[in-house]
Every structure is written in structure tokens, then in C-alpha cells.
Design a protein around this motif. Structure first.
Motif, mmCIF file in Angstrom:
data_model
loop_
_atom_site.group_PDB
_atom_site.id
_atom_site.type_symbol
_atom_site.label_atom_id
_atom_site.label_comp_id
_atom_site.label_asym_id
_atom_site.label_seq_id
_atom_site.Cartn_x
_atom_site.Cartn_y
_atom_site.Cartn_z
ATOM 1 N N GLY A 206 0.710 -1.256 -0.078
ATOM 2 C CA GLY A 206 -0.109 -0.040 0.257
ATOM 3 C C GLY A 206 0.859 1.446 0.099
ATOM 4 O O GLY A 206 0.463 2.602 -0.018
ATOM 5 N N VAL A 207 2.074 1.088 0.069
ATOM 6 C CA VAL A 207 3.000 2.245 0.197
ATOM 7 C C VAL A 207 3.844 2.205 -1.321
ATOM 8 O O VAL A 207 4.574 1.459 -1.431
ATOM 9 N N GLN A 208 3.635 2.982 -2.266
ATOM 10 C CA GLN A 208 4.191 3.107 -3.465
ATOM 11 C C GLN A 208 5.160 4.334 -3.498
ATOM 12 O O GLN A 208 4.925 5.356 -3.367
ATOM 13 N N VAL A 209 6.646 4.043 -4.305
ATOM 14 C CA VAL A 209 7.348 5.011 -4.637
ATOM 15 C C VAL A 209 7.543 5.094 -6.259
ATOM 16 O O VAL A 209 7.828 3.957 -6.570
ATOM 17 N N MET A 210 7.145 6.159 -6.767
ATOM 18 C CA MET A 210 7.281 5.837 -8.177
ATOM 19 C C MET A 210 7.760 7.206 -8.718
ATOM 20 O O MET A 210 7.761 8.338 -8.427
ATOM 21 N N THR A 211 8.511 6.780 -9.775
ATOM 22 C CA THR A 211 9.396 7.784 -10.968
ATOM 23 C C THR A 211 8.577 7.960 -12.175
ATOM 24 O O THR A 211 8.512 6.964 -12.784
ATOM 25 N N VAL A 229 0.114 6.527 -0.746
ATOM 26 C CA VAL A 229 -0.386 5.716 0.117
ATOM 27 C C VAL A 229 -1.658 5.333 -0.230
ATOM 28 O O VAL A 229 -2.736 6.176 -0.503
ATOM 29 N N CYS A 230 -2.127 4.051 -0.344
ATOM 30 C CA CYS A 230 -3.052 3.682 -1.149
ATOM 31 C C CYS A 230 -4.176 2.749 -0.050
ATOM 32 O O CYS A 230 -3.758 1.930 0.605
ATOM 33 N N PHE A 231 -5.196 3.460 0.285
ATOM 34 C CA PHE A 231 -6.138 2.884 1.117
ATOM 35 C C PHE A 231 -7.230 2.133 0.358
ATOM 36 O O PHE A 231 -8.334 2.955 0.044
ATOM 37 N N ALA A 232 -7.170 0.953 -0.052
ATOM 38 C CA ALA A 232 -8.183 0.385 -0.662
ATOM 39 C C ALA A 232 -9.485 0.464 0.050
ATOM 40 O O ALA A 232 -9.500 0.310 1.323
ATOM 41 N N PRO A 233 -10.613 0.326 -0.382
ATOM 42 C CA PRO A 233 -10.959 0.293 -1.693
ATOM 43 C C PRO A 233 -11.295 1.503 -2.453
ATOM 44 O O PRO A 233 -11.815 1.461 -3.645
ATOM 45 N N ASN A 234 -11.242 2.999 -1.793
ATOM 46 C CA ASN A 234 -11.571 3.881 -2.419
ATOM 47 C C ASN A 234 -10.764 5.250 -2.297
ATOM 48 O O ASN A 234 -11.069 6.444 -2.425
ATOM 49 N N ARG A 235 -9.402 5.163 -2.019
ATOM 50 C CA ARG A 235 -8.628 6.328 -1.818
ATOM 51 C C ARG A 235 -7.290 6.074 -1.919
ATOM 52 O O ARG A 235 -6.751 5.068 -1.681
ATOM 53 N N ILE A 236 -6.518 7.029 -2.689
ATOM 54 C CA ILE A 236 -5.096 7.066 -2.714
ATOM 55 C C ILE A 236 -4.661 8.444 -2.572
ATOM 56 O O ILE A 236 -5.199 9.477 -2.939
ATOM 57 N N VAL A 237 -3.537 8.725 -1.704
ATOM 58 C CA VAL A 237 -3.094 10.001 -1.514
ATOM 59 C C VAL A 237 -1.683 9.961 -1.772
ATOM 60 O O VAL A 237 -0.979 8.765 -1.906
ATOM 61 N N TYR A 238 -1.220 11.013 -2.095
ATOM 62 C CA TYR A 238 0.295 11.313 -2.717
ATOM 63 C C TYR A 238 0.796 12.446 -2.571
ATOM 64 O O TYR A 238 0.201 13.436 -2.193
ATOM 65 N N MET A 247 6.950 24.804 -8.879
ATOM 66 C CA MET A 247 6.378 24.482 -7.645
ATOM 67 C C MET A 247 7.573 24.223 -6.738
ATOM 68 O O MET A 247 8.375 23.924 -6.852
ATOM 69 N N THR A 248 6.886 24.496 -5.422
ATOM 70 C CA THR A 248 7.854 24.180 -4.355
ATOM 71 C C THR A 248 7.427 22.862 -3.521
ATOM 72 O O THR A 248 7.943 22.087 -2.815
ATOM 73 N N ALA A 249 5.869 22.597 -3.788
ATOM 74 C CA ALA A 249 5.181 21.282 -3.347
ATOM 75 C C ALA A 249 3.954 21.048 -3.968
ATOM 76 O O ALA A 249 3.616 22.090 -4.678
ATOM 77 N N HIS A 250 3.814 19.508 -4.131
ATOM 78 C CA HIS A 250 2.441 19.193 -4.828
ATOM 79 C C HIS A 250 1.936 17.937 -3.933
ATOM 80 O O HIS A 250 2.853 17.101 -3.875
ATOM 81 N N THR A 251 0.959 18.035 -3.444
ATOM 82 C CA THR A 251 0.051 16.907 -2.952
ATOM 83 C C THR A 251 -1.159 16.650 -3.491
ATOM 84 O O THR A 251 -1.590 17.609 -4.274
ATOM 85 N N GLY A 252 -1.633 15.453 -3.459
ATOM 86 C CA GLY A 252 -2.961 15.195 -3.932
ATOM 87 C C GLY A 252 -3.837 13.811 -3.732
ATOM 88 O O GLY A 252 -3.268 13.213 -2.651
ATOM 89 N N SER A 253 -5.141 13.666 -4.091
ATOM 90 C CA SER A 253 -5.676 12.473 -3.816
ATOM 91 C C SER A 253 -6.480 11.900 -4.932
ATOM 92 O O SER A 253 -6.732 12.905 -5.887
ATOM 93 N N TRP A 254 -6.763 10.559 -4.962
ATOM 94 C CA TRP A 254 -7.913 10.007 -5.905
ATOM 95 C C TRP A 254 -8.790 9.504 -4.824
ATOM 96 O O TRP A 254 -8.690 8.706 -4.004
ATOM 97 N N THR A 255 -10.073 9.907 -4.805
ATOM 98 C CA THR A 255 -10.936 9.516 -4.207
ATOM 99 C C THR A 255 -12.405 8.802 -4.923
ATOM 100 O O THR A 255 -12.539 9.371 -6.049
ATOM 101 N N ILE A 256 -12.880 7.865 -4.537
ATOM 102 C CA ILE A 256 -14.200 7.021 -5.248
ATOM 103 C C ILE A 256 -15.124 6.984 -4.333
ATOM 104 O O ILE A 256 -15.046 6.394 -3.128
#
Length: 319
Positions: A206-211, A229-238, A247-256
Motif C-alpha cells: 500500500g505504500v508506493q514510490v514511483m518515478t 499511500v493506497c487505502f483500498a478500496p476507495n482512496r489514494i493519497v500522494y 512549484m515548491t510542493a504538490h500533494t494530491g489524492s484520488w477518491t472514489i
């Protein structure tokens, strides 16, 4: 909410910084833990789990010596004294126990001093573990103090530099299929036209490091590095730990979220603009407002493209 018993002091560190800003402003940044990932380099994601009368339990995901660690802490906020005390109630090896305190001391109406104190024990008092913890505290404490100093000294300008926005697509499909599409980022180069390359490592479930290399309409390619950080079944934050120059910073999320016979899928972005890069990137006379519009257009284009492909994937599996 119960507060964990104090750590029997074994090792103690103190880090300090002088801040050209009022103590109340400094304290406010420390207290607002949900925005730490946007403000402080080590923090990937933070959540307030519960809160009651100045006592809160928080969970933190952060980098420590280039590793991703997560822990839970109870914090007691005392704004009258300028103090926030904390104790980890769930620690991660090699930490056996840790507590500490943020102390904000007014120097005068426009200046303050900030001290960050940690006390800790290492599992089995292992010398290698002690050295690891000392190194992590040295790096992260310095980064956090520098971040607080920078933010506090920006004053009202911070409100102009930080902004957020969301894009939502409705999907007449199963949320599990949408989550699978977003979670399997290793397949994005095959599935998404703007992703030229993506390397993904998931050492912890559930913890992914991606380039990722992202191509733009003008043919240029931007490389970003993120921790998700992936919270199955309905949310991913990054959090992007390597961001484009504007930018100096960028955070985000996907929610279902379930909606009717399908789901609504939302992409959220929160960004801090780098003011000294605006004219260099966008041209002489460009403003922070121009940078905000440019960033939102670029990020929204990519995220809505991802949302549409996730929709097609899920609706295709249903139908």
C-alpha cells in the motif's frame, strides 16, 4: 482520549531556529498538522484520527533516512503557553518509544524562537538503531524547522502561493475496477497517453514510490517522483517529492464515492507556487496568478485524462 505514558528518557535531542514572525503565526503552522505534507519535505501524508478538547491523535507517513515510515502520535496543544507536546502511541522500528515537544517562545511582537525536543528509546538499545534514529531526527527536524521558518516569514503572501482544486468524473462502473486502474500505476505507460515512463516500487503493502516521465503537448517531458499511500478500496493519497520547477510542493489524492448506479471519482491537487521561478519559467512580467492558472491547466489536463481512461476501463469491464 487517553494520553500515553511518558517515555523514560534515554536519549534527547534539541533543534532550534529563530523566526522573524510572531509566535502566534508559528504556533498556527505547527498546530495545523493536516497541511504538513504540503509544507514540510519529510511528510508524505498526515491524518487527524480523533480530536477532543485540545488533545488529538494523528497518523503520519514520512520519509526517514530515505525510507518510508508510519506511526501514530497523541498531541496535546496548549496555545496559551506556545507548546505542543506529543507521544508516539504506535511506533515503527527501530524506535521503541518517542515523545517530545514543540516550544514557541515570543522574542518580541514580530519575532520568536522555536525549539523542537525529542526523547526516545531504541528497540533493545541497539547501537545501530540509536544511530539511525539520531540521523533521522537530525535530517527531519532541520527540514521541518526550516519549513516553518520559511512559511511563517512569508506572512500573508502564503495565501497567494498555496491553492487547490479538484476534477470529478462520474463512472457507470464498479469502484473496485476504478481503484485497480489507479492503484496499478505500473501499467500507466500502456494505458495513459501522457505517461512516457513509470518505475514503481512497493516494498511496503500500500505504500508506493514511483518515478514518472510525463509528456506535454509541446513535446517536453517532465520527471516527477512521488510517494503514494493506497487505502483500498476507495482512496489514494500522494506527495510529489520531486516537483516541476514552478512549484515548491504538490500533494494530491484520488477518491472514489458511490453515486447512483456508479461512482464519482475525484482528483484533488494542492500546490505551492515557487515565486522566484515564475518569471524565469513563464516570462518577464508573469505573476503568481499566471503561475497558478498555468499549473492548474497542466495538472487538470493530465488528471482528467487519467479519470477518463479509468472510467473507460471500469465501464468496459461492467459492460
Amino acid at each position: 482520549m487517553s494520553v500515553p505514558t511518558s517515555v523514560v528518557e534515554k536519549y534527547r535531542t534539541v533543534h532550534s531556529v529563530d523566526v522573524a514572525a510572531p509566535a502566534e503565526r508559528v504556533f498556527g503552522i505547527i498546530a495545523d498538522v493536516t497541511n504538513w505534507p504540503l509544507h514540510f519535505a519529510p511528510n508524505v501524508h498526515t491524518e487527524q484520527v480523533e480530536s477532543d478538547a485540545g488533545v488529538e491523535r494523528i497518523r503520519i507517513w514520512a520519509t526517514a533516512n530515505d525510507e518510508i515510515k508510519t506511526w501514530s502520535s497523541v498531541r496535546v496543544l496548549n496555545p496559551a503557553d506556545g507548546r505542543v507536546s506529543f507521544r508516539q502511541d504506535v511506533s515503527t522500528p527501530p524506535v521503541e518509544a518517542m515523545d517530545g515537544e514543540w516550544i514557541v517562545t515570543p522574542v518580541d511582537a514580530a519575532n520568536s524562537r522555536l525549539d523542537l525536543v525529542h526523547t526516545f528509546r531504541a528497540i533493545d538499545d541497539d547501537p545501530a538503531g540509536i544511530e539511525w534514529i539520531h540521523a533521522a531526527l537530525e535530517r527531519n527536524s532541520a527540514s521541518e524547522l526550516d519549513g516553518i521558518k520559511r512559511l511563517a516569514e512569508l506572512g500573508d503572501q502564503l495565501d497567494e502561493l498555496v491553492f487547490g482544486f479538484s476534477d470529478t468524473v462520474h463512472v457507470e462502473g464498479d469502484g473496485a475496477d476504478v481503484f485497480d486502474f489507479l492503484n496499478r500505476a505500473d501499467l500507466w505507460p500502456e494505458r495513459l497517453p501522457h505517461v512516457a515512463r513509470l518505475d514503481l516500487v512497493e516494498d511496503l503493502p500500500g505504500v508506493q514510490v514511483m518515478t514518472m516521465d510525463t509528456s506535454t503537448k509541446d513535446g517536453s517531458v517532465h520527471t516527477t517522483r512521488s510517494v503514494r499511500v493506497c487505502f483500498a478500496p476507495n482512496r489514494i493519497v500522494y506527495k510529489q517529492t520531486e516537483v516541476p520547477a514552478l512549484m515548491t510542493a504538490h500533494t494530491g489524492s484520488w477518491t472514489i464515492v458511490r453515486s447512483g448506479t456508479g461512482v464519482d471519482v475525484t482528483s484533488r491537487h494542492d500546490v505551492t507556487v515557487r515565486p522566484d521561478a515564475v518569471e524565469r519559467i513563464l516570462g518577464a512580467g508573469s505573476t503568481v496568478a499566471d503561475a497558478r492558472a498555468y499549473i492548474q491547466r497542466a495538472l487538470s489536463t493530465n488528471s482528467t485524462t487519467t479519470l477518463r481512461h479509468a472510467r473507460d476501463h471500469a465501464e468496459g469491464r461492467r459492460g
